[in-house]
Design a protein around this motif. Structure first.
Motif, mmCIF file in Angstrom:
data_model
loop_
_atom_site.group_PDB
_atom_site.id
_atom_site.type_symbol
_atom_site.label_atom_id
_atom_site.label_comp_id
_atom_site.label_asym_id
_atom_site.label_seq_id
_atom_site.Cartn_x
_atom_site.Cartn_y
_atom_site.Cartn_z
ATOM 1 N N PRO C 166 0.831 -1.211 0.000
ATOM 2 C CA PRO C 166 0.000 0.000 0.000
ATOM 3 C C PRO C 166 0.867 1.264 0.000
ATOM 4 O O PRO C 166 0.525 2.284 -0.594
ATOM 5 C CB PRO C 166 -0.795 -0.085 1.310
ATOM 6 C CG PRO C 166 -0.736 -1.499 1.710
ATOM 7 C CD PRO C 166 0.530 -2.057 1.173
ATOM 8 N N GLY C 167 2.018 1.177 0.672
ATOM 9 C CA GLY C 167 2.947 2.304 0.699
ATOM 10 C C GLY C 167 3.471 2.618 -0.688
ATOM 11 O O GLY C 167 3.593 3.773 -1.080
ATOM 12 N N PHE C 168 3.768 1.563 -1.459
ATOM 13 C CA PHE C 168 4.222 1.765 -2.839
ATOM 14 C C PHE C 168 3.181 2.561 -3.617
ATOM 15 O O PHE C 168 3.508 3.495 -4.345
ATOM 16 C CB PHE C 168 4.411 0.409 -3.534
ATOM 17 C CG PHE C 168 5.708 -0.264 -3.203
ATOM 18 C CD1 PHE C 168 6.317 -1.099 -4.120
ATOM 19 C CD2 PHE C 168 6.323 -0.080 -1.973
ATOM 20 C CE1 PHE C 168 7.510 -1.733 -3.832
ATOM 21 C CE2 PHE C 168 7.513 -0.714 -1.665
ATOM 22 C CZ PHE C 168 8.115 -1.548 -2.610
ATOM 23 N N SER C 173 1.112 7.644 -6.075
ATOM 24 C CA SER C 173 0.083 8.688 -6.170
ATOM 25 C C SER C 173 0.655 10.045 -5.772
ATOM 26 O O SER C 173 0.326 11.079 -6.369
ATOM 27 C CB SER C 173 -1.137 8.333 -5.311
ATOM 28 O OG SER C 173 -0.844 8.536 -3.950
ATOM 29 N N VAL C 174 1.545 10.048 -4.797
ATOM 30 C CA VAL C 174 2.157 11.321 -4.401
ATOM 31 C C VAL C 174 2.965 11.892 -5.558
ATOM 32 O O VAL C 174 2.880 13.081 -5.882
ATOM 33 C CB VAL C 174 3.057 11.123 -3.157
ATOM 34 C CG1 VAL C 174 3.995 12.300 -2.989
ATOM 35 C CG2 VAL C 174 2.212 10.948 -1.915
ATOM 36 N N ILE C 175 3.741 11.015 -6.194
ATOM 37 C CA ILE C 175 4.578 11.513 -7.292
ATOM 38 C C ILE C 175 3.717 12.009 -8.445
ATOM 39 O O ILE C 175 3.986 13.043 -9.058
ATOM 40 C CB ILE C 175 5.553 10.412 -7.748
ATOM 41 C CG1 ILE C 175 6.544 10.126 -6.623
ATOM 42 C CG2 ILE C 175 6.288 10.834 -9.006
ATOM 43 C CD1 ILE C 175 7.547 9.052 -6.939
ATOM 44 N N ARG C 176 2.653 11.265 -8.734
ATOM 45 C CA ARG C 176 1.763 11.720 -9.803
ATOM 46 C C ARG C 176 1.182 13.083 -9.475
ATOM 47 O O ARG C 176 1.087 13.965 -10.338
ATOM 48 C CB ARG C 176 0.640 10.716 -10.036
ATOM 49 C CG ARG C 176 1.100 9.464 -10.687
ATOM 50 C CD ARG C 176 0.009 8.784 -11.496
ATOM 51 N NE ARG C 176 0.563 7.560 -12.067
ATOM 52 C CZ ARG C 176 0.555 6.386 -11.455
ATOM 53 N NH1 ARG C 176 -0.030 6.252 -10.278
ATOM 54 N NH2 ARG C 176 1.132 5.331 -12.005
ATOM 55 N N GLY C 177 0.802 13.224 -8.183
ATOM 56 C CA GLY C 177 0.253 14.518 -7.760
ATOM 57 C C GLY C 177 1.263 15.639 -7.937
ATOM 58 O O GLY C 177 0.945 16.732 -8.416
#
Lengths: 228, 218, 211
Positions: C166-168, C173-177
């Protein structure tokens, strides 16, 4: 290198000449007699120690302003020389104090200040030996040297106030003329010796730095990032 | 800088257990000093100021070293510097926090001193002033050197080695002033010593703040 | 929001006698992502630290957004945020307090903290002291710390390290954001496959040099 040796040679000769005059030719001083002869070495050492300390302070400031490692090599040499001179001063002071006051240490402000600065310089040299990165070592020893140098007058004044025993300063003004010549000759003798030592020591320090700061291996044909 | 100071105080509050340990250490040294002299009540009283300040000095090495422990654990100090930040404010925040802790320690040791050495005084405000100024003198260069030595291996030996010769004037002045306060000061001699302390503090708080940036940056 | 490019030219950095970086040159266009690959000890962390201005290059130069990392260090620091091996956390403070230190420092409102904790999945542990955290939780908190700074350039050293599956997904998602916001990203990682979904550029380091 040769210049350094030349300085040492001249300094040694001057010291020999001055010491001969001071030990054998100059008349004994009125109150303290032969014991006073140590002044011929003690006073020049003291003057030159002061010079060495000022020199290290200048090197430290110069390094922080210019960031040139040359100054760090000089600083290292200056620190070691001032340590040696400081140590000699303390020994000479003790040798003079025992017959005169009956104790090895008399808390004379100048001597005590020398001892404190000696400890501080030893601390800085110890610091240098524990830091591997040359740049960091240079920055930290410069900072520590400046802090210690600023402290020098403060230590002197505080010990002076704190102390009750007084000691007349022996400079050529308070010393009559038969004493001038050996004193001055010795002062220059020690000065030349000191300059010689500093030059040689700087050379050694610079050589070590050269070894530590090796050039990078250059590779041919490196490219910028490619598309994945 | 207020933000940095808030963080320092919060950190100190969180690790207050360590303060207790340092206090016990300080009290223990005072006790040991009295064993060193022997049960000579008047000698103990005469030297009580010296003992107090020596005890404070020794304890300060613990406090100062500790103050950078949290910064070095996860390189938190570097994290702050990269934010971007002003190293000077970080220095003053830390130095003030250390000063506070040392002052509290000094005040806490007063009752110990009174009990062990019969060294009380009616001039309490002056004593507090001397303690505040003296610990300020320890804290300024101490914080700088602690920052340096925290980054190298021989940290425990090097910090006292660097700090002790440096603070000799502050020590002399503090001991003299404290001694006069405790033993009586008919000629009002404490004043010049207090002024010396003040001068020392002013010089070193400015100098060390100036130099701190070079010490912590790579 | 302005987008920032990174230009590196012949970077070299030594540790004692060993050159961690010997000759590194690359260009990262604005708002793109570059992954840095290489074996352990190849110099990936050193490179990121140079970009973050944590250490200075001994040779060569790097500009970020036109600012040189040595001469214009303060300006560069306003643009970057580093996710480092060393997580820059205070062990005896809580998660919330750690973020508050950063927020106060940057003069941001503390209101930003709670949504960030939620985003990284730590809202339940916000008031727990960091010394009780596992490695994965510290990683998540470090991410929150990075996001809090609202950086234009994000430097990630092993972002997937210590994390569970889930951390991956969270990292992705953070990087995409961040990318959607126009940030420039440099990411050192061993998870080449996963990272290649996100990064347009690749830099491979071998013995401190680009090939």
């Amino acid at each position: 290198m040769r210049k350094g040796y030349a300085f040492i040679a001249i300094g040694a000769l001057l010291l020999l000449f001055g010491s001969y005059r001071g030990l054998f030719v100059a008349p004994p001083e009125q109150f303290m007699r032969d014991v006073q002869r140590i002044m011929y070495v003690h006073v020049p050492t003291a003057w030159n120690w002061m010079l060495a300390v000022i020199f290290t302070c200048i090197c430290a400031v110069a390094f922080l302003l210019r960031n040139n490692m040359k100054w760090d090599s000089r600083l290292e040499a200056g620190l070691e020389v001032s340590t040696v001179f400081g140590f000699l001063l303390c020994c000479q002071g003790s040798i003079w104090a025992k017959p005169t006051w009956g104790v090895w240490w008399d808390w004379d402000p100048r001597l005590t200040t020398t001892a404190v600065l000696l400890l501080a310089t030893l601390g800085i040299l110890a610091l240098r030996s524990f830091v591997e990165d040359p740049t960091k070592r240079a920055i930290w020893s410069s900072v520590a040297t400046i802090i210690a140098s600023v402290d020098l007058p403060i230590v002197y004044f505080s010990v002076k106030w704190w102390n009750s025993l007084h000691q007349e300063q022996s400079t050529p003004q308070t010393v009559s003329s038969p004493f001038h010549l050996p004193l001055r000759v010795n002062a220059f003798g020690v000065l030349f010796l000191m300059i010689g030592f500093i030059m040689l020591r700087t050379r050694i320090a610079a050589a070590r730095l050269e070894r530590e700061l090796a050039e990078p291996p250059v590779r041919i044909g490196e490219e910028a990032g490619e598309l994945a | 800088m207020i933000a940095a100071l808030r963080k320092e105080l919060l950190l100190q509050w969180r690790t207050r257990g360590q303060f207790m340990a340092v206090f016990v250490f300080g009290a223990a040294t005072l006790l040991l000093f009295s064993f060193g002299i022997g049960p000579d009540a008047s000698a103990l009283r005469t030297f009580s100021a010296g003992f107090l300040w020596l005890g404070l000095l020794l304890s300060s090495t613990l406090t100062l070293a500790e103050s950078f422990h949290a910064e070095m654990e996860n390189r938190a100090l570097e994290g702050l510097l990269l934010l971007p930040s002003n190293p000077r404010s970080l220095y003053y925040a830390k130095a003030i926090a250390n000063w506070l802790q040392l002052t509290i320690l000094g005040i806490a040791l007063i009752p110990i001193m009174v009990v062990l050495y019969d060294a009380g005084t009616t001039r309490l405000p002056t004593l507090l002033l001397v303690i505040a100024l003296g610990t300020a003198g320890l804290s300024a260069p101490g914080t700088l050197y602690a920052a340096m030595t925290a980054q190298i291996k021989a940290k425990q030996t090097l910090l006292p080695l660097l700090l002790f010769p440096l603070i000799v004037p502050a020590l002399l002045a503090s001991v003299k002033a404290t001694s006069l306060v405790i033993l009586g000061d008919p000629m009002g001699q404490a004043r010049p010593w207090i002024i010396l302390l003040l001068a020392f503090d002013l010089i070193y708080w400015s100098l060390c703040g100036l130099l701190y940036g070079r010490v912590v940056e790579d | 929001m302005n987008e920032v490019a990174i230009d590196a030219s012949r970077l070299a950095r030594r540790y004692g006698r060993r050159w961690a970086l010997s000759d590194v040159t690359f260009h990262v266009p604005p708002a793109s992502a570059m992954m840095v690959l290489g074996r352990n000890g190849a110099g990936k962390s050193t490179l990121l630290r140079v970009l973050a201005t944590a250490i200075r290059p001994d040779r060569g130069s790097v500009t970020i957004g036109g600012f040189d990392v040595v001469r214009d260090r303060e300006d560069v620091r306003k643009l970057i945020a580093l996710l480092s091996h060393q997580n820059y956390l205070y062990e005896s403070l809580t998660a919330r307090e750690n973020l508050a230190v950063v927020a106060d420092h940057l003069r941001f409102s503390r209101d930003r903290i709670r949504p960030l904790l939620e985003q990284v999945g730590l809202s339940a542990r916000g008031d727990d002291v960091v010394s009780t955290f596992s490695a994965g939780m510290r990683k998540r908190l470090s991410f929150a710390r990075v996001l809090l700074q609202e950086p234009r350039v994000v430097l990630l050293d092993e972002p997937y390290g210590s994390l569970d599956p889930p951390g991956f997904d969270l990292v992705d998602s953070v990087i995409r954001g961040l990318k959607a916001n126009g940030a420039t990203i440099v990411m050192a990682t061993h998870q080449a496959e996963r990272a290649s979904q996100l990064c347009e550029l690749t830099l491979t380091l071998e013995n401190g040099s680009t090939q």
